[in-house]
Design a protein around this motif. Sequence first.
Motif, short mmCIF file in Angstrom:
data_model
loop_
_atom_site.label_atom_id
_atom_site.label_comp_id
_atom_site.label_asym_id
_atom_site.label_seq_id
_atom_site.Cartn_x
_atom_site.Cartn_y
_atom_site.Cartn_z
N TYR A 195 3.46 1.54 -21.58
CA TYR A 195 2.56 1.12 -22.67
C TYR A 195 1.14 1.63 -22.43
CZ TYR A 195 2.28 -2.23 -18.92
OH TYR A 195 2.21 -2.78 -17.67
N GLN A 210 2.44 3.36 -7.29
CA GLN A 210 2.46 1.90 -7.17
C GLN A 210 2.73 1.55 -5.70
OE1 GLN A 210 4.18 -1.95 -9.61
NE2 GLN A 210 4.98 0.08 -10.09
N TYR A 252 -2.04 -0.43 -8.01
CA TYR A 252 -1.77 0.85 -8.65
C TYR A 252 -2.82 1.84 -8.15
CZ TYR A 252 1.12 -1.42 -12.31
OH TYR A 252 2.08 -2.12 -13.02
N TRP A 254 -3.06 -6.92 -6.77
CA TRP A 254 -2.36 -8.08 -7.30
C TRP A 254 -1.44 -8.68 -6.23
CZ3 TRP A 254 1.81 -4.90 -7.08
CH2 TRP A 254 1.72 -3.61 -7.63
N HIS A 308 13.05 0.88 -13.84
CA HIS A 308 11.97 1.24 -14.77
C HIS A 308 10.82 1.89 -14.02
CE1 HIS A 308 10.55 -2.55 -13.08
NE2 HIS A 308 9.33 -2.20 -13.44
N THR A 309 9.95 2.49 -14.80
CA THR A 309 8.64 2.90 -14.29
C THR A 309 7.62 2.00 -14.98
OG1 THR A 309 8.34 4.55 -16.05
CG2 THR A 309 9.36 5.30 -13.99
N ASP A 310 6.52 1.73 -14.32
CA ASP A 310 5.51 0.85 -14.92
C ASP A 310 4.61 1.62 -15.88
OD1 ASP A 310 4.61 -1.81 -12.59
OD2 ASP A 310 6.55 -1.13 -13.35
N GLY A 311 4.02 0.87 -16.81
CA GLY A 311 2.97 1.43 -17.64
C GLY A 311 3.44 2.33 -18.75
N ASN A 347 11.19 2.34 -19.45
CA ASN A 347 11.29 0.91 -19.21
C ASN A 347 11.97 0.29 -20.42
OD1 ASN A 347 10.98 -1.86 -19.02
ND2 ASN A 347 9.13 -1.66 -17.76
N ALA A 352 8.12 -9.62 -14.24
CA ALA A 352 7.81 -9.44 -12.80
C ALA A 352 7.35 -10.77 -12.21
CB ALA A 352 6.73 -8.38 -12.63
N TYR A 353 6.76 -11.60 -13.06
CA TYR A 353 6.20 -12.89 -12.61
C TYR A 353 7.21 -14.03 -12.80
CZ TYR A 353 1.88 -10.27 -12.43
OH TYR A 353 0.94 -9.32 -12.12
N ASP A 358 10.42 -2.85 -21.85
CA ASP A 358 9.13 -2.73 -22.55
C ASP A 358 9.18 -1.77 -23.73
OD1 ASP A 358 6.92 -3.03 -19.60
OD2 ASP A 358 8.42 -4.36 -20.49
N PHE A 396 1.43 -11.80 -6.21
CA PHE A 396 2.03 -12.75 -7.16
C PHE A 396 3.34 -13.33 -6.67
CE2 PHE A 396 5.40 -10.03 -8.89
CZ PHE A 396 4.97 -8.76 -8.50
N ASP A 440 5.04 -11.34 -18.08
CA ASP A 440 5.91 -10.25 -17.68
C ASP A 440 6.97 -10.80 -16.72
OD1 ASP A 440 5.87 -6.99 -17.66
OD2 ASP A 440 6.79 -7.90 -15.90
N PHE A 488 -3.64 -6.43 -14.98
CA PHE A 488 -3.18 -7.33 -13.91
C PHE A 488 -4.23 -7.48 -12.83
CE2 PHE A 488 0.79 -7.32 -15.94
CZ PHE A 488 1.10 -6.02 -16.29
C1 LIG Z 1 3.04 -4.59 -10.82
N1 LIG Z 1 2.63 -5.79 -11.53
C2 LIG Z 1 3.32 -6.95 -11.03
C3 LIG Z 1 1.17 -5.98 -11.37
C4 LIG Z 1 2.79 -5.66 -12.94
C5 LIG Z 1 4.19 -5.52 -13.38
C6 LIG Z 1 4.18 -5.15 -14.81
C7 LIG Z 1 5.45 -4.48 -15.16
C8 LIG Z 1 5.44 -3.96 -16.54
N2 LIG Z 1 6.62 -4.50 -17.25
C9 LIG Z 1 5.51 -2.48 -16.48
O1 LIG Z 1 6.61 -1.98 -16.39
O2 LIG Z 1 4.46 -1.85 -16.47
#
Ligand SMILES: C[N+](C)(C)CCCC[C@H](N)C(=O)O
Length: 378
Positions: A204, A212, A357, A178, A199-202, A288, A190-191, A291, A180, A188, A174
């Motif tokens: 994947y 964050q 992040y 960022w 959820h927690t990000d990342g 998440n 989020a957009y 995801d 947005f 995603d 991203f």
């Molecule tokens: C934070 N930002 C808008 C840049 C990205 C959001 C990505 C969220 C992604 N589904 C996840 O859970 O990691």
Amino acid sequence: MTALLRGATLKGRDVELNWSDGEPGLALSLFWLRDHCQLPQSHHPETRQRLHDTFKIPTAIAAQAVGLEDNGRVLRIDWAGEDHVSRYDANFLAALRRDPDVLPIRRRTWDRDIIARATLQVPYEDFLKDDAVLKDYLEKVESYGFAFVEGVPGTPEATRAVAKRIAYIRETIFGGYWDFTANMEHKDTAYTSMAIGPHTDGTYAFDAPGYQMFHCLAADCTGGENVLIDGFMIAEIMKRDHPADYKLLTEIAIPGQYLDHENGIHLMARRPLFRLNDAGQLAQVSYNNHDRAPFTLSLSQQTAFYRALTTFAQLCADETLHYRRRLLPGSVLLFDNWRVLHARDAYTGYRRLAGVYLNKEDVESRLRVLRIKAGEPV
Ligand SMILES: C[N+](C)(C)CCCC[C@H](N)C(=O)O
Ligand SMILES: O=C(O)CCC(=O)C(=O)O
């Protein structure tokens, strides 16, 4: 605060150490002690990197004498067969009584009522110029999992300044910083202006972002509130009330994915929802459901897995565990993405969210140095 050595006893090829603080002692082998000699020819005085060759230390290394100096502030070892005296700071040795890589924190798990009583903000101007305020802010983030800097100008520059005051910004797919709106700039939700569940990000990413930061730069909308949830509190509840579900979620590695083939992206990683460290303590909450990638288990495990996941999800939905907040310009939120789940209500209208992040190790590193400069044990 100096931890003074009270005794150092040579026992064969080991040295038994005791401190005056009454905490448990420590036994170190002579080999280990020679390997950690702090003299400039053994460890680089500036980089503090090991210089000597560990593998040339004789396995039968012996000491002529072992003793204390400077009223217990120093351990001295006179090595046999070589003109070499090593000295070790008592604090350096005392810190080895716990894992030096684990940042000691006083974690306060919370529900809605507990967090309502917490002081969770620091003022922007003081945050920028006073290390004591920066340290207080990071101690709050470590204790509660999140905190706010208030009075921040609603600009990208000020948002970046808050981030860089803490650590360098982590680059991901991203970008770094960022900023947005609901423009589907990335594949995603989020957009979009849709609701996003807890959820927690990342999930994947092999190394999910440690922290964050959110700064809402515009909220000309209805809805769009955020909810924060303490994943470590949910773990405590599940461990107490649903031990089998908790155990399963520490064992089954759940894959996460981020798919955007048009832009050449197909990220995959997997880890348990409740990731434990080597000592069996909870180190990370990683969840998440949006995801979560397809994966199979045995039929009996599938039933047990969905039961455990449902228990977790139902606790995430429990409003008595929610911290609800409408993010607005001026309030910069930093939260621990290995502990705190976040969610967003759907919204209509215009909303602009900026943030970054930060890596787990960089924020912990910053806090360690702030503690050392404040004369505190790290
Ligand atoms: C934070 N930002 C808008 C840049 C990205 C959001 C990505 C969220 C992604 N589904 C996840 O859970 O990691
Ligand atoms: O828009 C928000 O408030 C949060 C979006 C989100 O969940 C995320 O970026 O991970």
